[in-house]
Design an enzyme around this catalytic site. Structure first.
Site, short mmCIF file in Angstrom:
data_model
loop_
_atom_site.label_atom_id
_atom_site.label_comp_id
_atom_site.label_asym_id
_atom_site.label_seq_id
_atom_site.Cartn_x
_atom_site.Cartn_y
_atom_site.Cartn_z
N ILE A 102 -33.30 62.71 -70.10
CA ILE A 102 -33.91 63.06 -71.38
C ILE A 102 -35.07 64.02 -71.17
CG2 ILE A 102 -35.47 61.06 -71.37
CD1 ILE A 102 -34.93 60.81 -74.43
N CYS A 103 -35.32 64.84 -72.17
CA CYS A 103 -36.49 65.74 -72.20
C CYS A 103 -36.39 66.74 -71.06
CB CYS A 103 -37.77 64.90 -72.17
SG CYS A 103 -39.27 65.80 -72.57
N ALA A 104 -37.30 66.69 -70.11
CA ALA A 104 -37.24 67.56 -68.93
C ALA A 104 -36.35 66.97 -67.85
CB ALA A 104 -38.65 67.79 -68.38
N GLY A 149 -30.67 63.63 -73.69
CA GLY A 149 -31.43 63.57 -74.93
C GLY A 149 -32.49 64.65 -74.94
#
Length: 184
Positions: A102-104, A149
């Site tokens: 998710i994210c980075a 995500g």
């Protein structure tokens, strides 16, 4: 009982750790927080300290059904640059385990060679750092065993997707009801 390994290290995003850990445990999944360093004490991205269940060197086999890589900076870069983390992710992928980022976190997946030819999403701007894969710009994305995500707001939807993949839609819907996400 299903088991999920969640990586944490200094600089990991709190929401992206605690949301899936909480929701997975509500669903009856065994979750191990694994520190991507020698110490089990980790300072997350906004100054919250967390204690890992295990240090990375304590992982001897891949008896997990899924691995989860949260984002946060410098957490994601710390995980990406850790060869032990990359090795565990590659082994899990070779065994067909679910792998979520998710994210980075997808920068870690790319370093492990998992995004080539795969659809993925991530925090806006990190897609420019990822050379492999097909960026979808969705809140969550699933391509085979790879779940991704977009960022902190995607922590719940990605958690529900992971629960659905591990335990079925009925269990995911039950946790949505318990946490009142079904009202949204």
């Amino acid at each position: 009982m299903k088991k999920v390994l969640v990586f944490i290290t200094d600089g990991t995003e709190e929401v992206e750790v605690f949301t899936p850990v909480d929701f997975l445990r509500r669903a009856g999944v065994h979750v191990d927080l694994v520190a991507g360093k020698d110490s089990k004490k980790v300072q997350l991205s906004h100054g919250v300290y967390a204690g890992a269940d295990l240090a990375i060197d304590e992982i001897k086999d891949m008896d997990y059904d899924a691995l989860y890589i949260p984002g946060g900076i410098p957490g994601a870069t710390n995980l990406r640059d850790n060869e032990k983390v990359i090795d565990l992710i590659k082994k899990a992928n070779d065994q067909g385990k679910l792998i979520a980022g998710i994210c980075a976190g997808p920068i870690v997946l790319e370093k492990a060679g998992l995004l080539k030819g795969k659809d993925y999403t991530c925090y806006p701007g990190f897609n420019e750092q990822i050379q492999a894969g097909n960026y979808t710009n969705k809140i969550v994305s699933k391509d085979g065993n790879i779940l991704t995500g977009k960022g902190p707001a995607a922590a719940a939807p990605l958690s529900f997707l992971l629960i659905e993949e591990l335990l079925g839609k009925e269990k995911a819907d039950q946790i949505k009801d318990q946490t009142l996400f079904s009202l949204l």
